[in-house]
Motif scaffolding. Structure first.
Motif, short mmCIF file in Angstrom:
data_model
loop_
_atom_site.label_atom_id
_atom_site.label_comp_id
_atom_site.label_asym_id
_atom_site.label_seq_id
_atom_site.Cartn_x
_atom_site.Cartn_y
_atom_site.Cartn_z
N ASP A 343 0.83 -1.21 0.00
CA ASP A 343 0.00 0.00 0.00
C ASP A 343 0.86 1.25 0.00
OD1 ASP A 343 0.93 -0.09 2.57
OD2 ASP A 343 -1.02 0.05 3.54
N PHE A 398 -3.34 -5.10 6.46
CA PHE A 398 -3.83 -5.66 5.19
C PHE A 398 -5.02 -6.57 5.46
CE2 PHE A 398 0.67 -4.66 4.64
CZ PHE A 398 0.56 -3.75 3.61
N GLY A 401 -7.90 -4.53 6.50
CA GLY A 401 -8.40 -3.57 5.52
C GLY A 401 -8.23 -2.13 5.95
N LEU A 403 -5.82 0.11 5.14
CA LEU A 403 -4.67 0.39 4.29
C LEU A 403 -4.22 1.83 4.46
CD1 LEU A 403 -6.35 -1.34 1.25
CD2 LEU A 403 -4.62 -2.31 2.76
N GLY A 410 -3.44 1.02 -4.71
CA GLY A 410 -3.81 -0.36 -4.42
C GLY A 410 -2.62 -1.30 -4.33
N ASN A 411 -2.94 -2.59 -4.43
CA ASN A 411 -1.91 -3.59 -4.15
C ASN A 411 -1.01 -3.83 -5.35
OD1 ASN A 411 -4.09 -4.70 -5.51
ND2 ASN A 411 -3.78 -6.74 -4.65
N ASP C 684 -8.18 -5.37 -4.48
CA ASP C 684 -8.10 -5.11 -3.03
C ASP C 684 -9.39 -4.51 -2.48
OD1 ASP C 684 -7.99 -2.51 -3.97
OD2 ASP C 684 -6.16 -1.96 -2.89
N GLY C 868 -12.43 -7.92 -6.56
CA GLY C 868 -12.50 -7.09 -5.36
C GLY C 868 -13.59 -7.47 -4.37
N LEU C 871 -12.17 -9.08 -0.86
CA LEU C 871 -11.38 -8.20 0.01
C LEU C 871 -12.14 -6.94 0.41
CD1 LEU C 871 -7.72 -8.62 -1.32
CD2 LEU C 871 -8.86 -9.76 0.58
N LEU D 40 -6.13 -12.70 0.61
CA LEU D 40 -5.09 -11.85 1.21
C LEU D 40 -3.72 -12.30 0.74
CD1 LEU D 40 -6.45 -11.50 4.85
CD2 LEU D 40 -6.00 -9.61 3.27
N GLY D 43 -3.40 -11.42 -2.94
CA GLY D 43 -3.30 -9.99 -3.22
C GLY D 43 -2.06 -9.33 -2.64
N TYR D 44 -1.54 -9.87 -1.56
CA TYR D 44 -0.55 -9.10 -0.82
C TYR D 44 0.82 -9.76 -0.62
CZ TYR D 44 -4.18 -5.74 0.32
OH TYR D 44 -5.14 -4.79 0.23
#
Lengths: 416, 186, 978, 90
Positions: A343, A398, A401, A403, A410-411, C684, C868, C871, D40, D43-44
């Protein structure tokens, strides 16, 4: 060793024979209270504040290469606290306040130079966003003002006000922003940490962590096993590599950011100037070089070097914004490895391994954060509680949520 | 109601000029459509293409020109462009025929063509085109898509020293300027 | 002085000025050779101590002779005199002095050397704190720096270009030319790039014999042969300055720098060269020796003294001594003696070697302990105590292979103890750079010839290309060996290591003493090698010095690596043409011509230029025009070009499944000829883009995106299509440029459109209700698409025609609309009306806001997967106190609002803790007669009617505002449905 | 950099847009157990190796294909280039 103008005079008269090393080159002891992995700016600052503010001095800083060889030694030296989000702004303002007294505190002149940071805007919606940001700055006790074109014409008359593709409509100005002689920050922190008993061990690569029952009790290094009660990792750029040794994946990618310096020139650029319609920012070092940069190359890299398209993009931005720099010559380009987080904001937190702590994910904003990062990390290491100004820089944001996405990208780390 | 007559405006208004012996002229066409090949129907499309245009469907980066002067470019694995310079039955006959196999999108107004022609064309293109223009790599009849001076360009080689460059119509003025400067700068 | 019998004197005579004085030179001179020929001794002042300095070298490694070239906006600081090709009318001047170059007030620094050595500034200037920016720093800044910029826009043009080859050969000395001759025979494309304006490299500077003739004969033949070949291209005046990944190199060609007339052609071309292989024939660079007072004007590199004499017939002095630690210095002595100059002595640091010339006085195993002559060397003193009167001292510390480019990809050089030289170490990857000749550490010509043959022929063999014959050349024989006597032990504070940055032996000692022992610390602390020459002639001296202090050798000490560029390159040359108005391409809308004729004011929206408003006669202030456009639209009808919105043509059997996935809300059941508003999230869960999508057929949709996100949305849709759902039959074509699209809004919009469409009945409210769409024809058969959508909240349509009709349609709508008093409106009025209606735009969907913030969470369908979706369920997105989209009105209706103001509850202090939201979009509503705003405030939907403060600390303004619904007009939507 | 496009041959990287880790090809099933955790992770979290890396590039100024590129992040050497959609089919 205490430095002063008098000392410089005295040594000059004596033929400069009395100077001593800034820090010792000790061998590691067997045991420490805290080991900091990473002898860059943030690691050294952490060690210093642990010793100075939390009176913990049985500390080792272990560094893979030479002290300050990471991003503290290859950035574009800018300090500022012009952030928008409430999780960021107070932290960077805290950092700026620490910068303002750093030289006196460390007895080392790192040339903290508050000549101002200017962000140019070119459209109404950019102005709206800067107004919002400027107000956030003022609300957290920082300084900011909104300059119109007339004020800019006085402050930076050499910008292209006439013929630019994206007209200059004003700027957000932070007078207290500026630049610092980056290497000297590492050296100053090293000197004062060392003088408080911190062992700085260079050429000592951490090869693994000692972990038993979910607790970390030291590190294995190329100079042998070193035990400690707590271990703080502070290796932005190599975070994934170091944490990967114990199988921890991070919300971080490593990217190359190039930086540029021109030949030395007599002073022309007053502070730091950032283009708002392309990727370019510039300041001028005390030696006279225009120090400038732009965006990251955009692909994962550990190479500490980049490619031509970004150089061209940055120079296009530079000449578009201030066509008078066109005949100045680019002298040197180099690259650093950035911990680009998901982020765009950093992490200062505990890990799932007890007594193992993490500091990283600074994207390309790490230099300005050095003092506050060290201070807040020291706070966390000493008290096991996050510092109030860094309380949101946590791993779980993360998952929750929450961020901290200053740029709204965004990611996708290469867009931050 | 009075019948309104909407006049066509070509992006470069029929521009034509010679700079440093390079002839630069707007390449005008009546129609430009894209053909998308529906998933897993390459065979059917090949047959249809042959039937509709009288030439085999080209491979990627290759082109065909049929006896009516209609050009076909394969610009992607499942994407072609068909450019009709002036054949009269194109809209009434060719398009409906192609429609039986392909997804068709009209892009006539979306692209602007510029033909560059002359002995120094390669020297000129060297200033904006990152592609290797050697005929070993870029043969006559090849069509490639790349970026020139920040713009997306489809470049089609007609002969050794003659090319047609298609760029988005909205920025065609900027692109023309790029070509003019390149021609002047050699 | 000039050797009057040198062939250069037969060339065209050129006049030039230096420091205001007029001189003459010849075509073929560099500025440096012409200055030497004119006996100009001092050309500049050193960086820190302002010591007088003369020309030191003959190439791009020059540390001293940095001058300001040209005048006015053409002024170019820090230009190396050794690289400037002389032209008639050249104007140059010295830089970095206070007073004159011959009497520089700043030379006081030289006396303070003991106090201002390496890093002194880190130890002082700290008190009082405020004095740094006010006093100390300005003094330091003024003293530092070299030349001055003109402060005017660079008036020259620059260009870029792309070259492709199989073999890039850098350097046209003997090894470069041989490589080219051999490789050309393989049929591959060969590109030779030479920095100098003449080809031949070192051969031009030497008196070597090849095949029984002067080497210049051989160069001529070789070049002639190469120029006759179709697959060979030669660029002179071109420097390859950087090596990038995968065989990409950058080179700068000086196109018109050697011509006085300001040409209409570009001054320089920045070439991007793509090659399969690079042959590095870049030669070698001579290094200096550090000894006391080794920086006086008249102390020059020995090879350069030879170059000036041989190539240019220019002599710096006539009583010359040579100070060397290697065999090559002796060659300078020989050459100069043969020209009739007096050689006072060769001083060779090496003991126990054989003298290499019997006819020259020499001293072996001796060093220079002192030199005399502040403004030009007068004498030297040897370790034996003898003093020699000289007017030029040629110094050779040996040769360093020019491997700069091999470091650009972080290749670490390796030490060759044989020739005391760093060689290319490669870096374990296929870096495609193959050094030959001196760049490969081969220094003797007979060996260069045989080695180049061997290296290139084995390369050709490895590549399985057709094998040429080796090139047989007979040549003079050279002899080279070298010692590492580079650093003197006496008077370290006057023994200069790095001439340009004034780094002395003492500074190296101080760095060592203070613990800065690693090469990187040494560089950073002492600034060794950080000047504009990147330490090309000095780095090895610094390393040798540090090795001595550490009691080890150079290979242990290691080296820093060179960074691109090889020579400094003008920033403009990287920008090329992308500057001024051409910084980025300009996109024009289809109505641009009509709008220009109607005096529209245009605004940059990304690369687009859009009409912002259309001022009419008598309107002096933008708001007058905008207010009129809004009112006229709301009262009757207005027309706005909305072509810039992204349009994506989506076709295929699986379109609806695809759309269900990329939008949060469902599209599968959207009937044909209907439009639906869609919201896109990023993966996200944050809001990404919004727009309407119309269904034209069972398998055909038209998606619209915001202007800013058009290419990004297409990229993401392609990602979904190819990477996530590759088994769906979906095809995406951007048609933004293919269709001209106009919003026709206002109560009379239908009546206006009915005049245009071919079947007016088709668009009655019954046949064509709100959110309908249709393909139809207008103006007698022109294909068009009509959408009944409304951004303004009025009865409104968007009509699209193929772009080529766009200009005419805009005109037609306005002329047909005259009876309704139809008005063209710009982006400002568009913005005002959308704020009045409460529609979000880029200021609201800014990449940080969520569907929840926007009050659109109900649009996230939980019946199907979408980007999305998962999330967006996170706790932080769904807290009860998140800021939600709201409307705001000033309580005092006459007060102005400012976007970017923060929202604070009444009575609270404006601090970060009390921050509750912000105003994102503000407009004056001519419809309501006061300012209105959209913004976000915590729990906004529950606080309608509450009064809070909009704080704009930047203007020191606080405005009381009332929280209202974001729909300021027609909240029920009766107008748009009417 | 040059990317050797499997259909078009070597093309300058400036024609391409970079996206990152090829794990983005493997989007979790939204109905699977622990789908939030999986998303998660998807995405991360990144492996972010110093060495061979599989990553996605988009030929935006070319044929609009998404490519799966195998590249060394230390040397930048490109070892393999495939069409992303082909690797999905496998």
């Amino acid at each position: 060793m205490k430095y002063s103008g008098f000392k410089v005079l005295w040594e000059g008269l004596k033929g400069n024979t009395g100077w001593k090393p800034l820090w010792r080159k000790p061998d590691p002891k067997k045991n420490y209270d805290i080991i900091i992995v990473g002898g860059g700016g943030h690691g050294l600052a952490t060690a210093y504040y642990l010793a100075e503010k939390f009176k913990i001095t049985n500390i080792a800083v272990v560094e893979k290469g030479w002290l300050g060889s990471g991003n503290i030694g290859r950035n574009t030296t800018i300090i500022r606290s012009n952030y928008l989000l409430p999780q960021n702004q107070p932290f960077y303002e805290f950092s700026l306040k620490l910068w303002e007294n750093l030289e006196q505190e460390l007895n080392y002149n790192s040339m903290v130079s508050q000549r101002g940071v200017l962000n140019i805007f070119h459209s109404d919606s950019q102005r709206d966003a800067f107004v919002r940001r400027g107000n956030a700055m003022l609300m957290s006790g920082a300084d900011a003002s909104l300059l119109g074109v007339d004020a800019l014409k006085k402050l930076v008359p050499f910008l292209d006000f006439q013929n630019s593709r994206f007209p200059i409509k004003g700027g957000l100005w932070q007078p207290r922003g500026g630049t610092v002689r980056h290497d000297a920050v590492a050296w100053g922190y090293a000197k004062e940490a060392d003088s408080r008993g911190v062992d700085i061990i260079e050429n000592c690569e951490t090869t693994n962590f000692l972990i038993k029952n979910g607790r970390c009790y030291g590190v294995e290094t190329t100079k042998g096993v070193i035990k400690s009660k707590k271990v703080g990792v502070c290796v932005a750029g190599s975070s994934s590599q170091v944490m990967g040794k114990i199988g921890i994946n991070l919300p971080i990618e490593s990217h190359v950011l190039q930086a540029f310096v021109s030949e030395g020139l007599k002073p022309v650029i007053p502070g730091v100037i950032t283009f708002g319609a392309g990727h370019f920012y510039v300041s001028q070092s005390n030696k006279g070089g225009l120090v400038f940069g732009g965006d990251i190359d955009g692909y994962n890299s550990y190479a500490q070097r980049g490619n031509l398209p970004v150089i061209e993009d940055v120079c296009e931005g530079g000449v578009a914004l201030m066509p008078m720099i066109g005949r100045a010559r680019l002298l040197r380009t180099w690259g650093g490895i950035m911990d680009m987080s998901m982020d765009g904001s950093p992490i200062i937190d505990k890990t799932k391994i007890r007594n193992l702590y993490f500091n990283g994910g600074w994207c390309y904003g790490g230099f300005k954060a050095t003092p506050a990062s060290g201070f807040c990390y020291a706070h966390l290491l000493a008290t096991d509680k996050p510092h109030n100004d860094a309380k949101d820089f946590l791993f779980n944001r993360f998952e929750r949520g929450r961020l901290i996405d200053e740029k709204g990208q965004g990611n996708q780390p290469n867009l931050h | 109601m009075a019948k309104l007559d909407l006049k066509i405006k070509k992006p470069l208004d029929g521009y034509s000029k010679v700079i440093n012996q390079i002839k630069i002229a707007e390449y005008q066409f009546d129609n430009l459509i894209s053909l998308a090949i529906p998933l897993k129907t390459e065979r059917k499309c090949k047959l249809n293409f042959k039937k509709s245009l009288g030439e085999p469907m080209p491979n990627i980066e290759k082109s065909i020109i049929n006896k009516s002067g209609i050009l076909g470019f394969r610009i992607g694995l499942d994407l072609l462009l068909v450019c009709n310079p002036s054949h009269s039955s194109f809209v009434k006959k060719t398009v409906p025929s192609l429609k039986q196999a392909f997804y068709i999108t009209d892009q006539t107004g979306g692209w602007c063509g510029v033909r560059v022609d002359g002995d120094r064309v390669i020297e000129m293109l060297e200033r904006i085109c990152p592609l290797n223009l050697s005929q070993k790599i870029f043969a006559i009849g090849d069509v490639k898509r790349t970026i020139m001076d920040h713009l997306n360009v489809i470049i089609f080689r007609e002969t050794e020293k003659k090319f047609v460059l298609f760029s988005p119509s909205s920025s065609s003025g900027s692109f023309l300027k790029s070509i003019e400067i390149s021609s002047r700068n050699i | 002085m000039r050797n009057s019998s040198h062939p250069i004197t037969n060339k065209q005579k050129l006049s030039f000025t230096f420091n205001g004085k007029k001189y003459f030179g010849y075509k073929g001179d560099t500025l440096a050779s012409a200055l030497i020929a004119n006996n100009v001794k001092i050309v500049g002042r050193s960086f820190k101590y302002h010591r007088p300095r003369g020309i030191f070298s003959a190439g791009s490694e020059e540390p001293n002779a940095l001058i300001e070239l040209g005048d006015g906006p053409y002024k170019e600081p820090n230009t190396r005199a050794t690289n400037i090709e002389l032209f008639d009318g050249l104007e140059g001047s010295s830089q970095n002095f206070l007073g004159s170059v011959n009497f520089d007030f700043m030379a006081i620094n030289d006396l303070l050397k003991n106090f201002i050595g390496a890093g002194f500034y880190y130890k002082t200037f700290m008190w009082p704190r405020r004095f740094w920016e006010k006093l100390y720093e300005p003094i330091i800044r003024r003293a530092a720096g070299l030349g001055k910029l003109s402060l005017q826009a660079d008036p020259s043009q620059y260009d870029k270009g792309y070259l492709h080859c199989d073999f890039l050969i850098i350097g046209s000395g003997i090894s470069g030319l041989m490589s080219a001759l051999l490789l050309a025979e393989t049929g591959g494309e060969v590109l030779i790039v030479e920095e100098d304006f003449v080809l031949g490299g070192r051969l031009n500077s030497e008196r070597l014999v090849i095949n029984g003739n002067q080497s210049s004969n051989w160069i001529r033949q070789a070049v002639k042969k190469l120029k006759s070949l179709k697959n060979v291209r030669i660029l002179n005046r071109t420097t390859v300055f950087a090596a990038f990944d995968h065989g990409i190199f950058a080179a700068i060609e000086k196109k018109t720098d050697h011509i006085l007339e300001k040409s209409s052609k570009p001054r320089q071309i920045n070439w991007k060269i793509y090659t399969k292989l690079c042959i590095l024939a870049s030669g070698a660079i001579e290094r200096s020796i550090a000894f006391p007072q080794n920086d006086r004007p008249g102390i020059m590199l020995a090879g350069s003294v030879r170059t000036y004499a041989n190539r240019f017939g220019a002599y710096y002095g006539q009583k010359i001594a040579i100070y060397t630690n290697n065999d090559d210095g002796w060659r300078t002595a020989d050459d100069l003696k043969n020209m009739g100059l007096e050689i006072k002595a060769v001083i060779d640091t090496r003991k126990g070697i054989e003298a290499l010339s019997s006819s020259i006085p020499y001293y072996l195993g001796q060093t220079i302990t002192k030199t005399y002559g502040r403004k030009g060397i007068k004498a030297i003193k040897l370790s034996s105590g003898s003093k020699l009167n000289v007017d030029c001292l040629a110094v050779s510390g040996g040769w360093s292979s020019n491997i700069h480019l091999t470091c650009h990809k972080r290749g670490k050089p390796v030490w060759d103890n044989n020739f005391k030289n760093f060689l290319s170490g490669g870096n374990g990857q296929k870096d495609k750079i193959i050094p030959v000749g001196a760049a490969r550490g081969i220094f003797e010509i007979q060996n260069i010839i045989s080695d180049t043959n061997r290296v290139i022929l084995s390369l050709i063999k490895k590549l399985s290309l057709s094998m040429p014959n080796r090139i047989t050349l007979t040549s003079s024989r050279e002899q080279y060996s070298c010692s590492l006597d580079l650093v003197s032990s006496s008077d370290p504070s006057n023994s200069f290591i790095d001439l340009q940055n004034d780094v002395t032996q003492k500074d190296i000692e101080l760095s060592f003493k203070e613990g800065f022992k690693s090469v990187e610390h040494l560089k950073r602390y002492s600034t060794l090698g950080m000047a504009t020459d990147q330490g090309k002639t000095s780095n090895i001296l610094g390393l040798a010095s540090m090795a001595k202090l550490k009691g080890t050798n150079i290979s242990e000490v290691g080296t820093t690596i060179f960074r691109p560029p090889y020579v400094p390159v003008a920033i403009s040359a990287f920008a090329g043409r992308s500057r001024g108005k051409d910084f980025r391409p300009t996109r024009l809308t289809p109505s641009h011509n009509v709008a220009s004729k109607r005096n529209a004011v245009f605004v940059e929206t990304g690369n687009w230029l859009r009409a912002q408003w259309f001022p009419e006669k008598g309107e002096k202030f933008w708001r007058q025009s905008v207010d009129r456009e809004v009112i006229q639209t709301r009262n009757s009808v207005g027309i706005c070009d909305v072509t810039t919105l992204g349009k994506i043509d989506i076709q295929g059997e699986d379109c609806s499944e695809f759309l269900n996935f990329v939008y949060t809300n469902a599209f599968a059941k959207l009937p044909i000829n209907r439009v639906r508003y869609g919201l896109m999230l990023r993966e996200d869960g944050v809001a990404y883009d919004d727009g309407t999508t119309a269904r034209l057929g069972e398998n055909h949709f038209i998606m619209t995106t915001t202007t800013a996100n058009a290419p990004l949305v297409l990229r993401n849709l392609e990602f979904v299509r190819q990477c996530l759902l590759p088994n769906l039959d979906v095809h995406l074509i951007s048609t933004t440029d293919s269709w001209a699209q106009y919003s026709v809004a206002g109560p009379n919009s239908r009546r206006l459109l009915q005049k245009i469409v071919d079947k007016p009945k088709d668009i009655t409210n019954e046949n064509f209700p709100f959110m309908a769409c249709r393909e139809l024809t207008i103006c007698g058969g022109i294909m068009a698409r009509l959408f009944r959508i409304s951004f303004s909240g009025e009865l409104a349509y968007e009509i699209a025609v193929p772009t080529q009709y766009g200009n005419a349609l805009f005109d037609a709508l306005l002329s047909e609309g005259q009876e309704f008093n139809a008005v063209p409106y710009g982006t400002e009025a568009l913005g005002v009306m959308r704020i009045e209606k409460g529609h979000v735009a880029g200021n609201e969907i800014n990449g940080q806001t969520t569907a929840q913030n926007l009050g659109l969470s109900r649009m996230i369908s939980k019946k199907a997967d979408s980007i999305g979706n998962i999330l967006s369920e996170r706790e932080g997105f769904n807290r009860s106190d998140i800021a939600t989209l709201s409307g705001f009105k000033p309580v005092q209706r006459n007060q102005k609002l400012e976007a970017g103001s923060h929202l604070i509850s009444a009575g609270k202090k404006p601090t970060m803790e009390n921050d509750e939201g912000w105003l994102s979009s503000v407009a004056f509503s001519p419809t309501l007669g006061h300012y209105i705003a959209l913004g976000f405030i915590k729990r906004g939907e529950k606080r309608i009617g509450e009064k809070v403060c909009a704080v704009n600390l930047l203007q020191n303004k606080t405005t009381e505002v009332e929280i209202v619904s974001p729909h300021f007009i027609d909240p029920e939507g009766d107008k748009q449905r009417g | 950099m040059l990317i050797d496009h499997p259909l078009l041959g070597p093309r300058d990287a400036s024609e391409f847009i970079y996206m990152g880790d090829a794990k983005l090809l493997n989007r979790p099933n939204w109905k699977s157990q622990n789908s939030k955790t999986k998303f998660l992770d998807y995405g991360y979290l990144r492996k972010n190796p110093a060495g061979v890396h599989k990553e996605l590039w988009y030929h935006e100024q070319g044929d609009r294909s998404w490519l799966l590129v195998t590249r060394n992040t230390v040397t930048h050497e490109i070892l393999k280039v495939e069409l992303a959609r082909d690797t999905k089919g496998k």
